[in-house]
Write an enzyme that holds these catalytic residues in place. Sequence first.
Site, PDB file in Angstrom:
ATOM      1  N   GLY A  18      -0.591  -0.117   0.653  1.00 50.45           N
ATOM      2  CA  GLY A  18      -1.009  -1.503   0.266  1.00 50.45           C
ATOM      3  C   GLY A  18      -0.061  -2.249   0.493  1.00 50.45           C
ATOM      4  N   ARG A  79      -3.257   2.771   6.370  1.00 47.77           N
ATOM      5  CA  ARG A  79      -3.308   3.982   5.962  1.00 47.77           C
ATOM      6  C   ARG A  79      -3.623   5.057   7.229  1.00 47.77           C
ATOM      7  NH1 ARG A  79      -2.553   2.761   0.305  1.00 47.77           N
ATOM      8  NH2 ARG A  79      -3.851   0.812  -0.129  1.00 47.77           N
ATOM      9  N   ASP A 110       4.472   5.317  -3.043  1.00 46.11           N
ATOM     10  CA  ASP A 110       4.782   6.602  -3.306  1.00 46.11           C
ATOM     11  C   ASP A 110       4.217   7.378  -2.045  1.00 46.11           C
ATOM     12  OD1 ASP A 110       1.946   6.278  -4.255  1.00 46.11           O
ATOM     13  OD2 ASP A 110       2.246   7.423  -5.780  1.00 46.11           O
ATOM     14  N   THR A 133       5.446  -2.423  -3.471  1.00 46.66           N
ATOM     15  CA  THR A 133       4.067  -2.158  -3.918  1.00 46.66           C
ATOM     16  C   THR A 133       3.937  -2.826  -5.286  1.00 46.66           C
ATOM     17  OG1 THR A 133       2.535  -0.432  -5.198  1.00 46.66           O
ATOM     18  CG2 THR A 133       4.946   0.038  -5.194  1.00 46.66           C
ATOM     19  N   ASP A 135       2.079  -2.131  -7.814  1.00 45.10           N
ATOM     20  CA  ASP A 135       1.913  -1.235  -8.944  1.00 45.10           C
ATOM     21  C   ASP A 135       3.082  -0.930  -9.751  1.00 45.10           C
ATOM     22  OD1 ASP A 135      -0.734  -1.127  -8.061  1.00 45.10           O
ATOM     23  OD2 ASP A 135      -0.544   0.649  -6.933  1.00 45.10           O
ATOM     24  N   ASP A 137       4.973   1.454  -9.785  1.00 47.94           N
ATOM     25  CA  ASP A 137       4.920   2.770 -10.186  1.00 47.94           C
ATOM     26  C   ASP A 137       5.826   3.850  -9.544  1.00 47.94           C
ATOM     27  OD1 ASP A 137       3.806   2.575  -7.598  1.00 47.94           O
ATOM     28  OD2 ASP A 137       1.817   3.842  -8.313  1.00 47.94           O
ATOM     29  N   ARG A 179      -4.373   1.730 -10.654  1.00 44.84           N
ATOM     30  CA  ARG A 179      -5.126   3.057 -10.862  1.00 44.84           C
ATOM     31  C   ARG A 179      -4.345   4.105 -11.681  1.00 44.84           C
ATOM     32  NH1 ARG A 179      -6.016   3.239  -4.599  1.00 44.84           N
ATOM     33  NH2 ARG A 179      -3.616   3.217  -4.990  1.00 44.84           N
TER      34      ARG A 179
HETATM   35  P1  ATP Z   1       0.365   1.766  -2.534  1.00 45.64           P
HETATM   36  O1  ATP Z   1       1.172   2.227  -3.762  1.00 45.64           O
HETATM   37  O2  ATP Z   1       0.534   0.497  -2.369  1.00 45.64           O
HETATM   38  O3  ATP Z   1      -0.987   2.155  -2.310  1.00 45.64           O
HETATM   39  P2  ATP Z   1       1.483   3.778  -0.718  1.00 45.64           P
HETATM   40  O4  ATP Z   1       2.622   3.966   0.004  1.00 45.64           O
HETATM   41  O5  ATP Z   1       1.436   4.885  -1.910  1.00 45.64           O
HETATM   42  O6  ATP Z   1       1.306   2.275  -1.200  1.00 45.64           O
HETATM   43  P3  ATP Z   1      -0.565   5.484   0.736  1.00 45.64           P
HETATM   44  O7  ATP Z   1      -1.913   4.953   1.276  1.00 45.64           O
HETATM   45  O8  ATP Z   1      -0.792   6.282  -0.476  1.00 45.64           O
HETATM   46  O9  ATP Z   1       0.176   3.977  -0.154  1.00 45.64           O
HETATM   47  O10 ATP Z   1       0.427   6.057   1.773  1.00 45.64           O
HETATM   48  C1  ATP Z   1       0.447   5.434   2.875  1.00 45.64           C
HETATM   49  C2  ATP Z   1       0.537   6.418   3.896  1.00 45.64           C
HETATM   50  O11 ATP Z   1       1.542   7.335   3.954  1.00 45.64           O
HETATM   51  C3  ATP Z   1      -0.395   7.136   4.167  1.00 45.64           C
HETATM   52  O12 ATP Z   1      -1.604   6.392   4.814  1.00 45.64           O
HETATM   53  C4  ATP Z   1      -0.079   8.218   5.113  1.00 45.64           C
HETATM   54  O13 ATP Z   1      -0.129   7.747   6.650  1.00 45.64           O
HETATM   55  C5  ATP Z   1       1.169   8.697   4.511  1.00 45.64           C
HETATM   56  N1  ATP Z   1       1.187   9.646   3.546  1.00 45.64           N
HETATM   57  C6  ATP Z   1       0.902   9.785   2.431  1.00 45.64           C
HETATM   58  N2  ATP Z   1       0.879  10.883   1.715  1.00 45.64           N
HETATM   59  C7  ATP Z   1       1.273  11.903   2.942  1.00 45.64           C
HETATM   60  C8  ATP Z   1       1.380  13.110   3.133  1.00 45.64           C
HETATM   61  N3  ATP Z   1       1.189  14.120   1.990  1.00 45.64           N
HETATM   62  N4  ATP Z   1       1.993  13.808   4.176  1.00 45.64           N
HETATM   63  C9  ATP Z   1       2.174  12.933   5.277  1.00 45.64           C
HETATM   64  N5  ATP Z   1       2.105  11.511   5.200  1.00 45.64           N
HETATM   65  C10 ATP Z   1       1.504  11.044   4.157  1.00 45.64           C
END
Ligand code: ATP
Length: 330
Positions: A18, A79, A110, A133, A135, A137, A179
């Site tokens: 995000g 993503r 995360d 982020t 959030d 978190d 969330r």
């Molecule tokens: P936000 O907290 O703002 O949502 P985020 O970094 O947690 O941000 P995610 O969509 O959960 O956002 O993760 C970003 C990208 O990281 C995913 O689209 C994916 O490409 C990669 N990713 C997440 N989990 C995994 C995993 N277990 N293995 C490999 N890549 C991952």
Amino acid sequence: MNRKVTKYKRIGVFTSGGDAPGMNAAIRAVVRTGINYGAEMYGIMRGYDGMIKGDIKKLISKDVSGIIQRGGTILQSARSEDFKTVEGRKQAFESLEKFKIEALIAIGGDGTFTGAKIFTEEFGVPIIGIPGTIDNDLYGSDTTIGYDTAMNTVMESVDKLKDTAGSHNRLFFVEVMGRDAGFIALNTGIATGAEDILIPETTTNIEDLVISLKENKRKGKTSAIIIVAEGDDLGGAYEVAQKVKALDSSYSTRVSVLGHIQRGGSPSVADRVLASRLGFEAVEALYLGYSGVMAGMVNGRVGYTPFEKSIKHHNDIDKDLLRMARFLSI
Ligand code: ATP
């Protein structure tokens, strides 16, 4: 934590997950710090998606001029499901090899760090994370980039809703992002004097909520604002409003879901300074030989937390603040 002092010639930076206000300020700081260290800097578009597709471009100092005040991210974000597969990550590694990129700075949440941890373990590419982020978190930083701006956006919106709630004697349920974490809800609820705040970290008792609303009414309050984090155990603002209405139909209720407006806008002073500091510190950390860690501010000082820890743990929410908010909203 893996430490090996190295002199990197080419460093890549990307934003993922995000988007959050202040990501541009972080990109600017990363690029300019790297250039100061004599590295060539590369921007990877749309996070892991652009890494897999080789959508990578060289960034010079001028490319990051005039972006510190802009919301969103000039590198865009995405993503990527493909990055969750070994084949996808192999392609990403081949792209980095093609551009001779030796190390990475990952700005995200995360999920982004989960991917970074796996990638650095599989292919040995040094990576430093920056918490971007709204959030808030992630464990290992007092706050995350974008959180302060998002809260200010919520506060301004709720102030406006309070005006109209007061004019029409209405009960407003305002849904904010979060969330899994109620940081935005809790602090904006305090800042706007909300009548109640519903967060994922606590169990919401609808009967208690209705009783306190009735009590407020008895004392002469004719309108009220309830802040609902999207991840509350009773559901979002619509669900909570329905449940309240089922128990007491005397209210004229309205629901406002603030949604993606919370992600946009020009970053606040706090987010610009945080992003600048962490962008700078993340590149310094690479040159100090760190890898597999997130750079964060801990009690006002820079600290490095292994990805595994920053992902698995959360900063605890101060539940006493909820009690305080209820005391203050009578
Ligand atoms: P936000 O907290 O703002 O949502 P985020 O970094 O947690 O941000 P995610 O969509 O959960 O956002 O993760 C970003 C990208 O990281 C995913 O689209 C994916 O490409 C990669 N990713 C997440 N989990 C995994 C995993 N277990 N293995 C490999 N890549 C991952």
